[in-house]
Design a protein around this motif. Structure first.
Motif, PDB file in Angstrom:
ATOM      1  N   VAL A  34      71.142  58.703  29.431  1.00 32.66           N
ATOM      2  CA  VAL A  34      71.869  57.570  28.856  1.00 32.66           C
ATOM      3  C   VAL A  34      72.845  57.052  29.918  1.00 32.66           C
ATOM      4  O   VAL A  34      73.574  57.850  30.520  1.00 32.66           O
ATOM      5  CB  VAL A  34      72.636  57.997  27.579  1.00 32.66           C
ATOM      6  CG1 VAL A  34      73.545  56.882  27.074  1.00 32.66           C
ATOM      7  CG2 VAL A  34      71.658  58.431  26.498  1.00 32.66           C
ATOM      8  N   PRO A  35      72.861  55.754  30.176  1.00 28.35           N
ATOM      9  CA  PRO A  35      73.807  55.223  31.169  1.00 28.35           C
ATOM     10  C   PRO A  35      75.256  55.543  30.773  1.00 28.35           C
ATOM     11  O   PRO A  35      75.648  55.347  29.613  1.00 28.35           O
ATOM     12  CB  PRO A  35      73.558  53.717  31.145  1.00 28.35           C
ATOM     13  CG  PRO A  35      72.170  53.564  30.602  1.00 28.35           C
ATOM     14  CD  PRO A  35      72.003  54.701  29.628  1.00 28.35           C
ATOM     15  N   GLU A  36      76.012  56.055  31.723  1.00 25.46           N
ATOM     16  CA  GLU A  36      77.386  56.467  31.443  1.00 25.46           C
ATOM     17  C   GLU A  36      78.231  55.312  30.923  1.00 25.46           C
ATOM     18  O   GLU A  36      79.101  55.516  30.071  1.00 25.46           O
ATOM     19  CB  GLU A  36      78.017  57.065  32.698  1.00 25.46           C
ATOM     20  CG  GLU A  36      79.309  57.779  32.438  1.00 25.46           C
ATOM     21  CD  GLU A  36      79.765  58.637  33.598  1.00 25.46           C
ATOM     22  OE1 GLU A  36      80.828  59.256  33.455  1.00 25.46           O
ATOM     23  OE2 GLU A  36      79.089  58.694  34.636  1.00 25.46           O
ATOM     24  N   ASP A  37      77.958  54.094  31.377  1.00 22.96           N
ATOM     25  CA  ASP A  37      78.778  52.963  30.951  1.00 22.96           C
ATOM     26  C   ASP A  37      78.567  52.585  29.485  1.00 22.96           C
ATOM     27  O   ASP A  37      79.372  51.845  28.924  1.00 22.96           O
ATOM     28  CB  ASP A  37      78.558  51.750  31.858  1.00 22.96           C
ATOM     29  CG  ASP A  37      77.139  51.217  31.831  1.00 22.96           C
ATOM     30  OD1 ASP A  37      76.198  52.024  31.665  1.00 22.96           O
ATOM     31  OD2 ASP A  37      76.965  50.002  31.981  1.00 22.96           O
ATOM     32  N   ILE A  38      77.514  53.108  28.827  1.00 22.78           N
ATOM     33  CA  ILE A  38      77.375  52.846  27.391  1.00 22.78           C
ATOM     34  C   ILE A  38      77.657  54.090  26.549  1.00 22.78           C
ATOM     35  O   ILE A  38      77.731  53.996  25.324  1.00 22.78           O
ATOM     36  CB  ILE A  38      75.999  52.241  27.024  1.00 22.78           C
ATOM     37  CG1 ILE A  38      74.874  53.227  27.279  1.00 22.78           C
ATOM     38  CG2 ILE A  38      75.783  50.925  27.727  1.00 22.78           C
ATOM     39  CD1 ILE A  38      73.540  52.795  26.674  1.00 22.78           C
ATOM     40  N   GLU A  39      77.801  55.236  27.193  1.00 25.42           N
ATOM     41  CA  GLU A  39      78.077  56.469  26.433  1.00 25.42           C
ATOM     42  C   GLU A  39      79.480  56.453  25.841  1.00 25.42           C
ATOM     43  O   GLU A  39      79.708  56.929  24.747  1.00 25.42           O
ATOM     44  CB  GLU A  39      77.881  57.700  27.321  1.00 25.42           C
ATOM     45  CG  GLU A  39      78.311  58.999  26.679  1.00 25.42           C
ATOM     46  CD  GLU A  39      77.728  59.215  25.284  1.00 25.42           C
ATOM     47  OE1 GLU A  39      78.412  59.830  24.456  1.00 25.42           O
ATOM     48  OE2 GLU A  39      76.607  58.771  24.998  1.00 25.42           O
ATOM     49  N   TYR A  40      80.421  55.924  26.556  1.00 29.44           N
ATOM     50  CA  TYR A  40      81.811  55.864  26.092  1.00 29.44           C
ATOM     51  C   TYR A  40      82.098  54.427  25.681  1.00 29.44           C
ATOM     52  O   TYR A  40      81.680  53.498  26.355  1.00 29.44           O
ATOM     53  CB  TYR A  40      82.760  56.333  27.191  1.00 29.44           C
ATOM     54  CG  TYR A  40      82.321  57.668  27.742  1.00 29.44           C
ATOM     55  CD1 TYR A  40      82.557  58.843  27.024  1.00 29.44           C
ATOM     56  CD2 TYR A  40      81.625  57.764  28.933  1.00 29.44           C
ATOM     57  CE1 TYR A  40      82.123  60.069  27.491  1.00 29.44           C
ATOM     58  CE2 TYR A  40      81.186  58.990  29.404  1.00 29.44           C
ATOM     59  CZ  TYR A  40      81.432  60.135  28.687  1.00 29.44           C
ATOM     60  OH  TYR A  40      80.990  61.348  29.141  1.00 29.44           O
ATOM     61  N   ASP A  41      82.778  54.254  24.550  1.00 33.36           N
ATOM     62  CA  ASP A  41      83.007  52.897  24.074  1.00 33.36           C
ATOM     63  C   ASP A  41      84.416  52.731  23.511  1.00 33.36           C
ATOM     64  O   ASP A  41      85.201  53.681  23.464  1.00 33.36           O
ATOM     65  CB  ASP A  41      81.940  52.490  23.036  1.00 33.36           C
ATOM     66  CG  ASP A  41      81.938  53.361  21.787  1.00 33.36           C
ATOM     67  OD1 ASP A  41      82.979  53.950  21.440  1.00 33.36           O
ATOM     68  OD2 ASP A  41      80.878  53.434  21.143  1.00 33.36           O
ATOM     69  N   GLU A  42      84.696  51.524  23.061  1.00 33.80           N
ATOM     70  CA  GLU A  42      86.023  51.193  22.544  1.00 33.80           C
ATOM     71  C   GLU A  42      86.350  51.952  21.262  1.00 33.80           C
ATOM     72  O   GLU A  42      87.511  52.043  20.875  1.00 33.80           O
ATOM     73  CB  GLU A  42      86.135  49.681  22.316  1.00 33.80           C
ATOM     74  CG  GLU A  42      85.274  49.141  21.188  1.00 33.80           C
ATOM     75  CD  GLU A  42      83.812  48.849  21.556  1.00 33.80           C
ATOM     76  OE1 GLU A  42      83.096  48.309  20.700  1.00 33.80           O
ATOM     77  OE2 GLU A  42      83.372  49.192  22.678  1.00 33.80           O
ATOM     78  N   HIS A  43      85.349  52.526  20.605  1.00 34.60           N
ATOM     79  CA  HIS A  43      85.590  53.256  19.359  1.00 34.60           C
ATOM     80  C   HIS A  43      86.103  54.675  19.590  1.00 34.60           C
ATOM     81  O   HIS A  43      86.626  55.292  18.656  1.00 34.60           O
ATOM     82  CB  HIS A  43      84.321  53.297  18.508  1.00 34.60           C
ATOM     83  CG  HIS A  43      83.775  51.946  18.195  1.00 34.60           C
ATOM     84  ND1 HIS A  43      84.510  50.969  17.557  1.00 34.60           N
ATOM     85  CD2 HIS A  43      82.573  51.403  18.459  1.00 34.60           C
ATOM     86  CE1 HIS A  43      83.770  49.885  17.430  1.00 34.60           C
ATOM     87  NE2 HIS A  43      82.592  50.121  17.969  1.00 34.60           N
ATOM     88  N   ASP A  44      85.955  55.202  20.788  1.00 34.72           N
ATOM     89  CA  ASP A  44      86.393  56.574  21.055  1.00 34.72           C
ATOM     90  C   ASP A  44      87.879  56.772  20.781  1.00 34.72           C
ATOM     91  O   ASP A  44      88.280  57.824  20.286  1.00 34.72           O
ATOM     92  CB  ASP A  44      86.076  56.986  22.502  1.00 34.72           C
ATOM     93  CG  ASP A  44      84.631  57.420  22.665  1.00 34.72           C
ATOM     94  OD1 ASP A  44      84.082  58.063  21.745  1.00 34.72           O
ATOM     95  OD2 ASP A  44      84.048  57.118  23.721  1.00 34.72           O
ATOM     96  N   ALA A  45      88.697  55.786  21.091  1.00 40.83           N
ATOM     97  CA  ALA A  45      90.150  55.939  20.935  1.00 40.83           C
ATOM     98  C   ALA A  45      90.556  56.196  19.487  1.00 40.83           C
ATOM     99  O   ALA A  45      91.438  57.019  19.232  1.00 40.83           O
ATOM    100  CB  ALA A  45      90.872  54.705  21.479  1.00 40.83           C
TER     101      ALA A  45
END
Length: 156
Positions: A34-45
């Motif tokens: 999975v591309p790292e730039d889509i694994e983490y998103d604005e919803h993590d916070a």
């Protein structure tokens, strides 16, 4: 597989969250591509992150719960439904019950927030795992990050 004692907890401090993100990177980015730039998103916070940790401190698994607007953005269609996602178990901990314990902890967090159900986007190879935990598939299969997925839901 050697059984290991572990505990599951809500990842509230920054160190725990970093362990969650490292596990996700190991499983989704390194193993599954999975591309790292889509694994983490604005919803993590704003997500509730859960973490399974062995007695010796080694992180074994993680997952997250989205609720409110973040869950709606994931397509739950109902503000009383949470979204379970980013469930990742370290290779050496698979088959030990860690994934099921994480799902149950996420469901408990959903109940504590007054949610009535939990939705998830299951990788199709994991459908049986989620069905054993009471989740029912709905809709058509689709691709997410190039991986076949199926929507599933469980009433709480």
């Amino acid at each position: 597989m050697t059984p290991r004692a572990y505990a599951v907890r809500v990842a509230e401090d920054p160190a725990d969250r970093e362990l969650c993100f490292a596990l996700r990177k190991e499983v989704f980015v390194a193993e599954q591509g999975v591309p790292e730039d889509i694994e983490y998103d604005e919803h993590d916070a704003g997500a509730v992150h859960v973490l399974a940790v062995a007695e010796d401190g080694v992180p074994l698994g993680t997952g997250r719960l989205l609720h409110g607007a973040a869950a709606l953005a994931q397509g739950t269609g109902d503000p009383s439904v949470g979204s379970l996602g980013r469930l990742a178990v370290a290779r050496e901990a698979r088959g030990l019950g860690v994934g099921a314990a994480l799902v149950r902890a996420i469901e408990e967090a959903a109940r504590a927030r007054g949610l009535t159900a939990v939705d998830l986007h299951a990788q199709t190879h994991a459908l049986g795992f989620y069905e054993r935990l009471g989740y029912a598939p709905y809709g058509e299969e689709y691709l997410e990050a190039g991986i076949p997925h199926q929507g599933m839901r469980r009433a709480l």
